[in-house]
Design an enzyme around this catalytic site. Structure first.
Site, PDB file in Angstrom:
ATOM      1  CE  LYS A 170     -12.408  17.020  -5.897  1.00  0.00           C
ATOM      2  NZ  LYS A 170     -11.493  16.915  -4.754  1.00  0.00           N
ATOM      3  N   GLY A 223     -11.957   6.998  -9.265  1.00  0.00           N
ATOM      4  CA  GLY A 223     -12.201   6.942  -7.822  1.00  0.00           C
ATOM      5  C   GLY A 223     -13.148   5.808  -7.497  1.00  0.00           C
ATOM      6  CB  SER A 224     -15.252   5.212  -4.568  1.00  0.00           C
ATOM      7  OG  SER A 224     -16.043   6.371  -4.549  1.00  0.00           O
ATOM      8  N   GLY A 228     -18.389   7.570  -8.714  1.00  0.00           N
ATOM      9  CA  GLY A 228     -18.490   7.444 -10.168  1.00  0.00           C
ATOM     10  C   GLY A 228     -19.951   7.439 -10.610  1.00  0.00           C
ATOM     11  CD  GLU A 245     -10.911   3.727 -16.487  1.00  0.00           C
ATOM     12  OE1 GLU A 245     -11.097   2.629 -15.902  1.00  0.00           O
ATOM     13  OE2 GLU A 245     -10.957   3.853 -17.711  1.00  0.00           O
ATOM     14  CB  CYS A 279      -7.831   0.856  -9.955  1.00  0.00           C
ATOM     15  SG  CYS A 279      -6.669   1.637 -11.075  1.00  0.00           S
ATOM     16  CD  GLN A 326      -8.508   2.756   1.719  1.00  0.00           C
ATOM     17  OE1 GLN A 326      -9.178   3.629   1.171  1.00  0.00           O
ATOM     18  NE2 GLN A 326      -8.844   1.479   1.660  1.00  0.00           N
ATOM     19  CD  GLU A 381     -11.502  -0.848  -5.523  1.00  0.00           C
ATOM     20  OE1 GLU A 381     -12.235   0.155  -5.411  1.00  0.00           O
ATOM     21  OE2 GLU A 381     -10.683  -0.973  -6.433  1.00  0.00           O
TER      22      GLU A 381
HETATM   23  N1  LIG Z   1     -10.275   2.386  -8.348  1.00  0.00           N
HETATM   24  C1  LIG Z   1      -9.527   3.407  -8.007  1.00  0.00           C
HETATM   25  O1  LIG Z   1      -8.622   3.810  -8.750  1.00  0.00           O
HETATM   26  C2  LIG Z   1      -9.775   4.060  -6.708  1.00  0.00           C
HETATM   27  C3  LIG Z   1     -10.713   3.574  -5.847  1.00  0.00           C
HETATM   28  N2  LIG Z   1     -10.902   4.180  -4.653  1.00  0.00           N
HETATM   29  C4  LIG Z   1     -11.901   3.598  -3.760  1.00  0.00           C
HETATM   30  O2  LIG Z   1     -12.658   4.632  -3.204  1.00  0.00           O
HETATM   31  C5  LIG Z   1     -12.645   4.572  -1.782  1.00  0.00           C
HETATM   32  C6  LIG Z   1     -12.743   5.946  -1.208  1.00  0.00           C
HETATM   33  O3  LIG Z   1     -11.693   6.754  -1.664  1.00  0.00           O
HETATM   34  P1  LIG Z   1     -11.979   8.277  -1.959  1.00  0.00           P
HETATM   35  O4  LIG Z   1     -10.730   8.994  -2.289  1.00  0.00           O
HETATM   36  O5  LIG Z   1     -12.797   8.843  -0.858  1.00  0.00           O
HETATM   37  O6  LIG Z   1     -12.828   8.119  -3.313  1.00  0.00           O
HETATM   38  P2  LIG Z   1     -13.886   9.078  -3.898  1.00  0.00           P
HETATM   39  O7  LIG Z   1     -14.533   8.427  -5.042  1.00  0.00           O
HETATM   40  O8  LIG Z   1     -14.735   9.639  -2.837  1.00  0.00           O
HETATM   41  O9  LIG Z   1     -12.984  10.312  -4.418  1.00  0.00           O
HETATM   42  C7  LIG Z   1     -12.369  10.378  -5.687  1.00  0.00           C
HETATM   43  C8  LIG Z   1     -12.436  11.841  -6.144  1.00  0.00           C
HETATM   44  O10 LIG Z   1     -13.799  12.219  -6.293  1.00  0.00           O
HETATM   45  C9  LIG Z   1     -14.052  13.418  -5.567  1.00  0.00           C
HETATM   46  N3  LIG Z   1     -15.441  13.450  -5.147  1.00  0.00           N
HETATM   47  C10 LIG Z   1     -16.000  12.890  -4.045  1.00  0.00           C
HETATM   48  N4  LIG Z   1     -17.321  13.178  -3.998  1.00  0.00           N
HETATM   49  C11 LIG Z   1     -17.604  13.899  -5.095  1.00  0.00           C
HETATM   50  C12 LIG Z   1     -18.802  14.497  -5.616  1.00  0.00           C
HETATM   51  N5  LIG Z   1     -19.967  14.400  -4.996  1.00  0.00           N
HETATM   52  N6  LIG Z   1     -18.718  15.174  -6.761  1.00  0.00           N
HETATM   53  C13 LIG Z   1     -17.547  15.285  -7.429  1.00  0.00           C
HETATM   54  N7  LIG Z   1     -16.391  14.784  -6.975  1.00  0.00           N
HETATM   55  C14 LIG Z   1     -16.412  14.085  -5.838  1.00  0.00           C
HETATM   56  C15 LIG Z   1     -13.059  13.340  -4.435  1.00  0.00           C
HETATM   57  O11 LIG Z   1     -12.881  14.608  -3.843  1.00  0.00           O
HETATM   58  C16 LIG Z   1     -11.830  12.822  -5.142  1.00  0.00           C
HETATM   59  O12 LIG Z   1     -11.180  13.873  -5.814  1.00  0.00           O
HETATM   60  C17 LIG Z   1     -11.350   3.839  -1.492  1.00  0.00           C
HETATM   61  O13 LIG Z   1     -11.368   3.240  -0.252  1.00  0.00           O
HETATM   62  C18 LIG Z   1     -11.291   2.858  -2.612  1.00  0.00           C
HETATM   63  O14 LIG Z   1     -12.094   1.746  -2.305  1.00  0.00           O
HETATM   64  C19 LIG Z   1     -10.185   5.275  -4.293  1.00  0.00           C
HETATM   65  C20 LIG Z   1      -9.205   5.775  -5.092  1.00  0.00           C
HETATM   66  C21 LIG Z   1      -8.923   5.202  -6.381  1.00  0.00           C
HETATM   67  O1  LIG Z   2      -2.090   6.370 -13.260  1.00  0.00           O
HETATM   68  C1  LIG Z   2      -2.774   5.404 -13.035  1.00  0.00           C
HETATM   69  C2  LIG Z   2      -2.202   4.104 -12.930  1.00  0.00           C
HETATM   70  C3  LIG Z   2      -0.858   3.997 -13.066  1.00  0.00           C
HETATM   71  C4  LIG Z   2      -0.289   2.749 -12.954  1.00  0.00           C
HETATM   72  C5  LIG Z   2      -1.079   1.678 -12.716  1.00  0.00           C
HETATM   73  S1  LIG Z   2      -0.316   0.181 -12.568  1.00  0.00           S
HETATM   74  O2  LIG Z   2       0.178   0.074 -11.224  1.00  0.00           O
HETATM   75  O3  LIG Z   2       0.810   0.195 -13.526  1.00  0.00           O
HETATM   76  O4  LIG Z   2      -1.257  -0.870 -12.876  1.00  0.00           O
HETATM   77  C6  LIG Z   2      -2.432   1.789 -12.574  1.00  0.00           C
HETATM   78  C7  LIG Z   2      -3.006   3.022 -12.687  1.00  0.00           C
END
Ligand SMILES: NC(=O)C1=CN([C@@H]2O[C@H](COP(=O)(O)OP(=O)(O)OC[C@H]3O[C@@H](n4cnc5c(N)ncnc54)[C@H](O)[C@@H]3O)[C@@H](O)[C@H]2O)C=CC1
Ligand SMILES: O=Cc1ccc(S(=O)(=O)O)cc1
Length: 479
Positions: A170, A223-224, A228, A245, A279, A326, A381
């Site tokens: 998904k 994700g967030s 998580g 993550e 991230c 965002q 964040e």
């Molecule tokens: N650390 C990271 O790599 C990331 C952090 N974020 C953070 O998250 C904030 C919100 O971004 P979103 O994309 O809305 O993050 P999110 O955590 O809501 O979404 C990530 C994934 O989880 C899914 N999801 C959401 N609710 C769910 C549930 N109840 N059950 C199962 N899956 C679910 C979403 O559809 C998406 O595919 C951003 O502003 C940022 O702060 C977002 C993307 C990556």
């Molecule tokens: O796929 C996830 C991912 C890929 C790259 C990086 S970075 O920009 O190289 O740190 C972080 C996460």
């Protein structure tokens, strides 16, 4: 219309999602299916049914398919990179680089399929032999965010399949294009029906099915933090494995003895490239007194040269923010920083149009100075091109500030002192440590993951991925 892939069949959803370009909101990329909960359940059933045969597939079968996927992604790097930049907003070179990373990941795990591990260990009892082997878990739910629309799916799907699992994938709602293209490549590479399924749709229904269904043996999520925690709360009580993550508030320390150009280059790269939406981005730069003012002045000079424009235009340094939600979050935090008393040294304005007059979600990268550790901009964040500078008296205080966060993904330092670099590598409370390098910018063949609130469960990437995607069996035989 781009359909979901369920049990080897392209299947229309219950409605469609219109995928648009954040660099030019008038540009519609295409319509993508949105699955219902029932369709998500069908995908789980298909994966569950396909598992017994796929788990017994030969290493050669898995290698051939994953290697072919890697080859097609490389061959279509320019086209897929263009699609990625168009739907997510990272610059074209960054997007093409991400597609190359996805291809390399598939080829790495194709190789891993040919290298199954195992051990033969003598028993403490005479005449008894012990074999330790790894077996696939079953069906894996893969839930991904929007910021790496092809690399994060690749680094979860490739190991899942390589180690013999089936997948229900998904992707994030706002970037279905790259996910669909990847599913199409996987489907045409010859995977048996049901081994890989794509269900695009909302987290609260499609995603939730993957958390709750007893047939899903493990969920790999990025994700967030909030989502998580929801994943863990649903999966852990029913005994499913989880790999999470989540966020980061990554520090980058600049010491008096740093090479100024190296420090500024690394801080600009990890704070602002990919529009700060990584991230691994460093959003807190901790600078010791002796270099502080020179560092801030050099950062501002460098930031003035950054071109904020259409992600696919040659010469653009910073593309748009991914979407209006965002952008609103980034602007809210910029307001919070000002209210908290931080000094906005540069940037922070939303730009409604780019240089050609196209409407998009543009934000000039922002630098806050004179910030204090307790400010929300230093604790939460933001996930945008917003960096705050903290002053430190010396290395010891800088290290303490770097570790003063609920997160622990990546941590960086700019220094020419071997003593401080060595001490920092040992004492930084993070899963990944960088010396004289940006905190963002990781290799694809070594472990990726963090500590504290950033990550939960086994590491991703490299050979360490086997820890999540397999389960260990210890078999005893009396000769
Ligand atoms: N650390 C990271 O790599 C990331 C952090 N974020 C953070 O998250 C904030 C919100 O971004 P979103 O994309 O809305 O993050 P999110 O955590 O809501 O979404 C990530 C994934 O989880 C899914 N999801 C959401 N609710 C769910 C549930 N109840 N059950 C199962 N899956 C679910 C979403 O559809 C998406 O595919 C951003 O502003 C940022 O702060 C977002 C993307 C990556
Ligand atoms: O796929 C996830 C991912 C890929 C790259 C990086 S970075 O920009 O190289 O740190 C972080 C996460």
């Amino acid at each position: 219309m781009h359909a979901n892939l369920i049990a080897g069949t392209w299947t229309e959803g219950v409605r469609t999602y219109q995928n648009t370009n954040p660099s030019d909101t008038r540009d519609v990329i295409g319509d993508y299916a949105v699955a219902s909960r029932e369709q998500a359940l069908e995908a789980v059933s298909a994966a569950h049914a396909a598992f017994p045969a796929w788990s017994l597939s030969t290493p050669q079968q898995r290698f051939d398919i994953l290697d072919a996927v890697g080859n097609e992604i490389i061959a279509r790097k320019a086209e897929l990179g263009d699609l990625l930049a168009r739907e997510e907003g990272k610059t074209l070179p960054e997007a093409i680089g991400e597609v190359g990373r996805a291809a390399a990941i598939f080829k790495f795990f194709a190789g891993e399929a040919l290298r199954p591990g195992g051990e033969l260990i003598p028993s403490v009892r005479p005449g008894v032999g012990i074999e330790i082997t790894r077996e696939p878990l079953g069906t894996i739910g893969i839930i991904t965010p929007w910021n790496f629309p092809i690399a994060i799916p690749a680094w979860k799907i490739a190991p899942a399949l390589a180690y013999g699992n089936c997948v229900v994938f998904k992707p994030a709602e706002v970037v279905p294009g790259s996910a669909w293209a990847l599913a199409d490549i996987l489907h045409r590479a010859g995977l048996p029906a049901g081994v890989f399924n794509l269900v695009m749709g909302r987290g609260s229904d499609v995603g939730q099915v993957l958390l709750e269904d007893e047939r899903i043996a493990g969920v790999s999520f990025t994700g967030s933090v909030g989502t998580g925690q929801r994943v863990a709360a649903a999966c852990v009580p029913r005994g499913a494995k989880v790999q999470l993550e989540m966020g980061g508030k990554n520090p980058f320390v600049v010491l008096d003895d740093a090479d100024l150009a190296v420090a500024v280059g690394a801080a600009v790269n990890s704070g602002f490239f990919s529009t700060g939406q990584r991230c691994t981005a460093s959003s807190r730069v901790i600078v010791t007194e002796g270099i502080h003012d020179r560092f801030v002045a050099a950062m501002v000079e460098k930031m003035k040269t950054l071109k904020v424009d259409d992600a696919r235009k040659a010469g653009t340094d910073i593309g748009p923010v991914v979407d209006d939600r965002q952008l609103a979050q980034d602007l809210e935090y910029i307001g919070i920083g000002q209210q908290e008393g931080a000094k906005l040294a540069y940037g922070g304005e939303a730009l409604e149009k780019n240089a050609d007059g196209a409407p998009g979600f543009y934000l000039r990268p922002a630098l806050f100075t004179e910030t204090t550790p307790g400010m929300r901009i230093n604790r939460e964040e933001i996930f945008g091109p917003v960096v705050s500078v903290l002053r430190a008296k010396n290395y010891e205080e800088a290290l303490a500030l770097a570790n003063d966060t609920p997160f622990g993904l990546a941590s960086g330092i700019a220094t020419t002192s071997l003593k401080h670099a060595t001490h920092f590598k040992r004492h930084a409370q993070a899963g990944m440590v960088m010396v004289n390098l940006p905190t963002a910018g990781v290799d694809y063949h070594v472990p990726f993951g963090g500590r504290k609130g950033s990550s939960y469960g086994p590491r991703e990437q490299g050979r360490y991925a086997a820890e999540f995607y397999t389960t260990v069996k210890t078999a005893y035989t009396q000769a």
